[in-house]
Motif scaffolding. Structure first.
Motif, PDB file in Angstrom:
ATOM      1  N   ASN A 114      54.246  60.864 -18.478  1.00 54.27           N
ATOM      2  CA  ASN A 114      54.859  59.442 -18.968  1.00 54.27           C
ATOM      3  C   ASN A 114      54.204  59.225 -20.122  1.00 54.27           C
ATOM      4  O   ASN A 114      54.445  58.067 -20.665  1.00 54.27           O
ATOM      5  CB  ASN A 114      53.941  58.441 -17.879  1.00 54.27           C
ATOM      6  N   VAL A 131      54.005  58.787 -24.231  1.00 49.27           N
ATOM      7  CA  VAL A 131      54.868  58.367 -25.243  1.00 49.27           C
ATOM      8  C   VAL A 131      54.778  59.427 -26.244  1.00 49.27           C
ATOM      9  O   VAL A 131      53.414  59.517 -26.816  1.00 49.27           O
ATOM     10  CB  VAL A 131      54.658  56.918 -25.994  1.00 49.27           C
ATOM     11  N   SER A 143      52.700  51.393 -22.935  1.00 49.59           N
ATOM     12  CA  SER A 143      52.108  52.617 -22.577  1.00 49.59           C
ATOM     13  C   SER A 143      50.619  52.946 -22.891  1.00 49.59           C
ATOM     14  O   SER A 143      50.205  52.544 -23.938  1.00 49.59           O
ATOM     15  CB  SER A 143      52.816  53.934 -23.011  1.00 49.59           C
ATOM     16  N   ASP A 144      49.903  53.648 -21.973  1.00 54.13           N
ATOM     17  CA  ASP A 144      48.624  54.003 -22.005  1.00 54.13           C
ATOM     18  C   ASP A 144      48.320  55.425 -22.212  1.00 54.13           C
ATOM     19  O   ASP A 144      47.135  55.785 -22.138  1.00 54.13           O
ATOM     20  CB  ASP A 144      47.529  53.217 -21.039  1.00 54.13           C
ATOM     21  N   GLU A 145      49.185  55.896 -22.472  1.00 52.43           N
ATOM     22  CA  GLU A 145      49.008  57.514 -22.958  1.00 52.43           C
ATOM     23  C   GLU A 145      49.991  57.988 -23.797  1.00 52.43           C
ATOM     24  O   GLU A 145      51.231  57.552 -23.991  1.00 52.43           O
ATOM     25  CB  GLU A 145      49.758  58.311 -21.632  1.00 52.43           C
ATOM     26  N   LYS A 183      43.125  53.292 -23.700  1.00 53.92           N
ATOM     27  CA  LYS A 183      44.294  54.518 -23.529  1.00 53.92           C
ATOM     28  C   LYS A 183      43.944  55.729 -23.835  1.00 53.92           C
ATOM     29  O   LYS A 183      42.875  56.155 -24.122  1.00 53.92           O
ATOM     30  CB  LYS A 183      45.339  53.854 -24.806  1.00 53.92           C
TER      31      LYS A 183
END
Ligand code: 13P
Ligand code: SF4
Length: 302
Positions: free
Chosen positions: A190, A192, A225-227, A247
């Motif tokens: 997941n 980015v 996004s947190d990844e 993150k």
């Protein structure tokens, strides 16, 4: 007093500002007045009221600061911190290129010596290469880009401009392989993927965003996004984590370390401010000729 307090005291005494690139050691980033990419650091160097600029980055960055603020003292804590990519082209190489491509516009990456800049028409950073090339293409100009073949390739892809590229490259970004990114993508499906345009094309092709280090920080902050998988020099992970505590950031490759960027330690910053070393000096003529091509770079704020 500990070394950080000593540096702060010396900084006041000397009326100095400490500018730090995103790839510097974490403890050096933490004492900065400003941490940023090449464009942001140049803008700071041009606008500061301080009398002394301590530049924690590599040699061409400190030279650029000196060219933009010639009356200030610019210090590079470790004078050996050069950029191997910048060293891949000399003023003599430039003169040869100019003979071979008469009538072309010579656009150099900021990762070049002052002497090379003095031979060029324009200068860009990774943050504004694309927009500068787009404007040149609109005017129908033939563009010769030095020295980074990958940033040239990226700008050509984005603009459709037929750029003549020199064959330089960044040895640190060249260590990031497509299989490293694929491995991280499999581990973190997941996430980015952010990549620097100095990465080879097969690595760039695996990225969601191809941007300068400052714009990476912006995306990391602004995106939901947190990844994130980060295809650039690992030093930036410190800033990304510090600014986004909730993150997670995964370097595409732990091998992507620029040894030159790690040469400026806290101890060397302390010595630099104590001894006022190592001062960047350039001839007035070189600064004058290089400044013309750098000035336009500041007008294109990405
Ligand atoms: P930016 O920080 O301007 O994206 O460039 C990275 C770099 O090449 C530093 O050497
Ligand atoms: Fe030069 Fe690459 Fe190091 Fe940047 S990361 S200073 S381009 S060798």
């Amino acid at each position: 007093m500990n070394i950080v307090d000593e540096i702060q005291r010396l900084k006041q005494d000397r009326n100095a500002v400490i500018l730090v690139h995103n790839y510097q050691l974490p403890e050096v980033q933490d004492i900065a007045d400003f941490v940023g990419d090449s464009l942001g650091l140049s803008i700071q160097a041009a606008g500061t009221d301080a009398r002394v600029i301590v530049f924690c980055g590599v040699h061409f960055m400190a030279e650029t600061a000196k060219i933009l603020s010639p009356d200030k003292t610019v210090l590079l804590p470790d004078i050996e911190s050069g950029c191997p990519m910048a060293d891949m082209i000399t003023a003599r190489d430039m003169k040869e290129l100019k003979k071979r491509h008469k009538g072309a516009t010579f656009l150099c990456y900021v990762n070049t010596s002052a002497e090379v800049k003095a031979e060029c028409d324009l200068c860009c950073t990774s943050a504004n290469a694309e927009s500068m090339v787009r404007d040149l293409a609109k005017k129908g100009e033939k563009v010769v880009f030095v020295p980074d073949q990958h940033l040239a390739g990226y700008a050509a892809e984005k603009t459709g401009c037929d750029i003549i590229a020199y064959n330089g490259f960044c040895p640190t970004h060249a260590r990031i392989k497509p299989e490293d990114v694929l491995k991280q993508k499999a581990l973190h499906p997941n996430a980015v993927v952010l990549a620097h345009p100095e990465c080879p094309s097969m690595v760039r092709a695996l990225a969601d965003k191809v941007v300068s280090t400052e714009i990476m920080c912006m995306y990391a902050h602004d995106m939901k996004s947190d990844e994130f998988i980060v295809s650039t020099e690992v030093g930036i992970i410190h800033r990304l984590k510090k600014e986004n505590p909730g993150k997670r950031f995964y370097p595409a490759s732990e091998e992507a370390v620029c040894p030159n960027m790690k040469r400026n330690t806290l101890e060397k910053v302390f010595v630099s401010l104590t001894e006022m070393s190592h001062q960047i000096t350039l001839s007035r003529d070189t600064m004058h000729r290089a400044r013309k091509c750098i000035r336009r770079m500041l007008e294109y704020r990405a």
